[in-house]
Design a protein around this motif. Structure first.
Motif, PDB file in Angstrom:
ATOM      1  N   PRO A  11       3.781   2.200  -1.126  1.00  0.00           N
ATOM      2  CA  PRO A  11       4.679   2.905  -2.132  1.00  0.00           C
ATOM      3  C   PRO A  11       3.689   3.305  -3.259  1.00  0.00           C
ATOM      4  O   PRO A  11       4.194   4.483  -3.949  1.00  0.00           O
ATOM      5  N   TYR A  12       2.433   3.076  -3.435  1.00  0.00           N
ATOM      6  CA  TYR A  12       1.583   3.726  -4.491  1.00  0.00           C
ATOM      7  C   TYR A  12       1.222   4.957  -4.435  1.00  0.00           C
ATOM      8  O   TYR A  12       1.331   5.740  -5.512  1.00  0.00           O
ATOM      9  N   VAL A  32       0.985  -1.074   0.023  1.00  0.00           N
ATOM     10  CA  VAL A  32       0.089   0.053   0.129  1.00  0.00           C
ATOM     11  C   VAL A  32       0.800   1.119  -0.044  1.00  0.00           C
ATOM     12  O   VAL A  32       0.572   2.271  -0.720  1.00  0.00           O
ATOM     13  N   LEU A  62       4.486   6.847  -5.589  1.00  0.00           N
ATOM     14  CA  LEU A  62       4.456   6.841  -6.887  1.00  0.00           C
ATOM     15  C   LEU A  62       3.763   7.748  -7.609  1.00  0.00           C
ATOM     16  O   LEU A  62       4.052   8.395  -8.470  1.00  0.00           O
ATOM     17  N   LEU A  63       2.459   7.685  -7.180  1.00  0.00           N
ATOM     18  CA  LEU A  63       1.622   8.681  -8.013  1.00  0.00           C
ATOM     19  C   LEU A  63       1.800  10.252  -7.775  1.00  0.00           C
ATOM     20  O   LEU A  63       1.768  10.834  -8.874  1.00  0.00           O
TER      21      LEU A  63
END
Length: 123
Positions: A92-93, A90, A96-97
């Motif tokens: 990292p996303y 959960v 990243l976004l």
């Protein structure tokens, strides 16, 4: 074999003259072709943005093993704690976004106004 026509050679020493005796206007080059420094500035800015994103991603994803190492894991239990799943699946996303959105905004800004940030032209 007949005589072949050879194009007449001309010596050009200045601007061509019109029939009225005035000099013909010199066409101005396209602004993008005229100022190559704007292109170089754009390329440098895009390279800087790309390197910044690479550094951010390397730092963010490179810290995951460090965080996994310092998490208190139960050594004897075959179950993986919920914190590890959250950290890997959960966490990292959103980063990243956010980094991707920043890069897209920066790239569009760089491309939309390269002349505004280019050095002044000396005439």
């Amino acid at each position: 074999m007949g005589a072949e026509s050879v194009p007449r050679r001309e010596v050009v020493t200045g601007r061509p003259r019109t029939p009225a005796g005035r000099t013909a206007p010199v066409p101005t080059p396209h602004p993008a072709a005229r100022d190559e420094s704007a292109l170089h500035v754009l390329m440098r800015r895009q390279l800087r943005a790309g390197l910044a994103v690479t550094a951010l991603l390397t730092a963010a994803l490179g810290l995951l093993p460090v965080l996994l190492r310092i998490l208190p894991l139960s050594g004897a239990s075959p179950r993986v704690p919920l914190a590890v799943w959250l950290l890997l699946g959960v966490a990292p996303y959103p980063a990243l976004l956010a980094i991707g959105a920043w890069y897209v905004r920066r790239a569009e800004h760089n491309e939309s106004a390269p002349a505004a940030h280019a050095p002044a032209e000396h005439s």
